[in-house]
Motif scaffolding. Structure first.
Motif, mmCIF file in Angstrom:
data_model
loop_
_atom_site.group_PDB
_atom_site.id
_atom_site.type_symbol
_atom_site.label_atom_id
_atom_site.label_comp_id
_atom_site.label_asym_id
_atom_site.label_seq_id
_atom_site.Cartn_x
_atom_site.Cartn_y
_atom_site.Cartn_z
ATOM 1 N N MET A 127 0.818 -1.123 0.318
ATOM 2 C CA MET A 127 0.200 -0.044 0.049
ATOM 3 C C MET A 127 0.928 1.244 -0.039
ATOM 4 O O MET A 127 1.980 1.263 0.872
ATOM 5 N N SER A 128 0.543 2.178 -0.835
ATOM 6 C CA SER A 128 1.315 3.359 -1.065
ATOM 7 C C SER A 128 1.017 4.450 0.110
ATOM 8 O O SER A 128 0.034 4.424 1.063
ATOM 9 N N VAL A 129 2.185 5.241 0.533
ATOM 10 C CA VAL A 129 2.149 6.069 1.569
ATOM 11 C C VAL A 129 1.170 7.364 0.975
ATOM 12 O O VAL A 129 1.394 7.856 0.148
ATOM 13 N N ASP A 130 0.297 7.906 2.220
ATOM 14 C CA ASP A 130 -0.665 8.626 1.986
ATOM 15 C C ASP A 130 -0.333 9.990 3.006
ATOM 16 O O ASP A 130 -0.504 9.684 4.118
ATOM 17 N N LEU A 131 0.283 11.062 2.588
ATOM 18 C CA LEU A 131 0.586 12.031 3.562
ATOM 19 C C LEU A 131 -0.387 13.315 3.261
ATOM 20 O O LEU A 131 0.115 14.502 3.742
ATOM 21 N N ARG A 132 -1.299 13.046 2.807
ATOM 22 C CA ARG A 132 -2.312 14.213 2.546
ATOM 23 C C ARG A 132 -2.509 15.020 3.775
ATOM 24 O O ARG A 132 -2.684 14.441 4.983
ATOM 25 N N GLY A 133 -2.329 16.286 3.791
ATOM 26 C CA GLY A 133 -2.498 17.128 4.978
ATOM 27 C C GLY A 133 -1.203 17.113 5.912
ATOM 28 O O GLY A 133 -1.242 17.965 7.001
ATOM 29 N N ILE A 134 -0.369 16.599 5.488
ATOM 30 C CA ILE A 134 1.214 16.646 6.200
ATOM 31 C C ILE A 134 2.035 17.661 5.487
ATOM 32 O O ILE A 134 2.615 17.342 4.467
ATOM 33 N N GLY A 135 2.473 18.421 6.148
ATOM 34 C CA GLY A 135 3.560 19.434 5.740
ATOM 35 C C GLY A 135 4.770 19.184 6.617
ATOM 36 O O GLY A 135 4.904 18.954 7.641
ATOM 37 N N VAL A 136 5.912 18.779 5.740
ATOM 38 C CA VAL A 136 7.055 18.586 6.398
ATOM 39 C C VAL A 136 8.263 19.538 6.101
ATOM 40 O O VAL A 136 8.569 19.869 4.941
ATOM 41 N N LEU A 137 8.665 20.180 7.126
ATOM 42 C CA LEU A 137 9.603 21.179 7.378
ATOM 43 C C LEU A 137 11.075 20.394 6.926
ATOM 44 O O LEU A 137 11.521 19.650 7.763
ATOM 45 N N ILE A 138 11.765 20.486 5.962
ATOM 46 C CA ILE A 138 12.782 19.814 5.307
ATOM 47 C C ILE A 138 14.173 20.832 5.620
ATOM 48 O O ILE A 138 14.170 21.812 4.883
ATOM 49 N N THR A 139 15.169 20.609 6.582
ATOM 50 C CA THR A 139 16.001 21.491 6.914
ATOM 51 C C THR A 139 17.392 21.314 6.251
ATOM 52 O O THR A 139 18.374 21.740 6.650
#
Length: 255
Positions: A1-13
């Motif tokens: 099953m594929s990953v679903d990250l809807r609604g997730i904002g990720v701060l990438i530093t």
């Protein structure tokens, strides 16, 4: 099953170039990568000194690369084109080993389960190294554990510093806007230095950052984050796949 990250904002530093692959994975999972590099990779103060070491590589028994940045800058910035066939090579982690493969460096020794100096030092190849000549490719500054331990074991060790890490001079307005709009659901941090820079760049907004889940691949960085007041710190196994699994747990409300 594929990953679903809807609604997730990720701060990438991560540094800009290193952030692209994980940003693509997050975007492909319908998440939102929020790129905010807190480390910039630049040329060493004295590239001539590094090039002089490169001219004598045949004199060493081992070369150790601390990071993918060390690989990229050694080959691209300093102009190394051909790797000495008889020079043994070690890499701190999988990303570093992959970068070396990209320059046709083969037979790389690397720890499998943990990507730090301690894991490298635990490898059988580095137990009996008395009188071995070792060059460590790294950025300016950083931990001294690797060199100190190898020296204690009887090796002759020098550094080849092929880049510097600096705090970017980029505008901080996007970070404050993302916090105001509650777009950040997770923070990806790779080092203690990038974490310190993030807090400094955040200024008065640092206290808000500390309530957001912070994910790091390094237990040492996780401890630093907790000491700096982050209340939701999650250590993560090495590699972007492990990060994506953690983010999926977050999206499902399990983190």
């Amino acid at each position: 099953m594929s990953v679903d990250l809807r609604g997730i904002g990720v701060l990438i530093t991560r540094p800009a170039a290193q952030a692209q692959r994980v940003a693509h994975s997050i975007r492909a999972a319908a998440g939102e990568p929020l790129l905010f590099p807190t480390i910039e990779i630049v040329a060493p103060d004295n590239p001539l000194a590094a090039r002089q070491i490169l001219a004598t590589l045949e004199n060493f028994d081992w070369a150790i690369f601390i990071s993918a940045n060390a690989v990229e800058k050694t080959f691209s910035l300093l102009g190394l084109s051909v790797w000495p066939e008889k020079l043994a090579v070690a890499a701190i982690g999988a990303a570093t080993a992959e970068a070396l493969h990209g320059y046709n460096v083969k037979n790389i020794v690397s720890p499998k389960n943990s990507f730090d100096s301690e894991a490298l030092l635990a490898l059988p190849e580095f137990q009996s190294i008395k009188n071995s000549r070792i060059v460590i490719f790294r950025g300016l500054g950083g931990r001294e554990t690797l060199k100190q331990t190898l020296t204690q074991r009887g090796a002759g060790v020098i550094y080849c510093e092929s880049y510097r890490r600096i705090k970017p001079a980029a505008p901080t307005a996007p970070l404050h806007q993302w916090l105001e709009q509650k777009k950040i659901q997770a923070i990806d941090v790779m080092s203690g230095e990038s974490l310190a820079n993030l807090l400094e760049l955040a200024g008065d907004s640092a206290s808000r950052l500390k309530t957001i889940p912070l994910i790091t691949h390094h237990p040492r960085v996780a401890q630093i984050a907790q000491n700096r007041g982050f209340t939701r710190v999650t250590p993560c196994a090495p590699g972007d796949e492990a990060l994506m699994a953690i983010l999926e747990s977050l999206s499902l409300g399990k983190l």
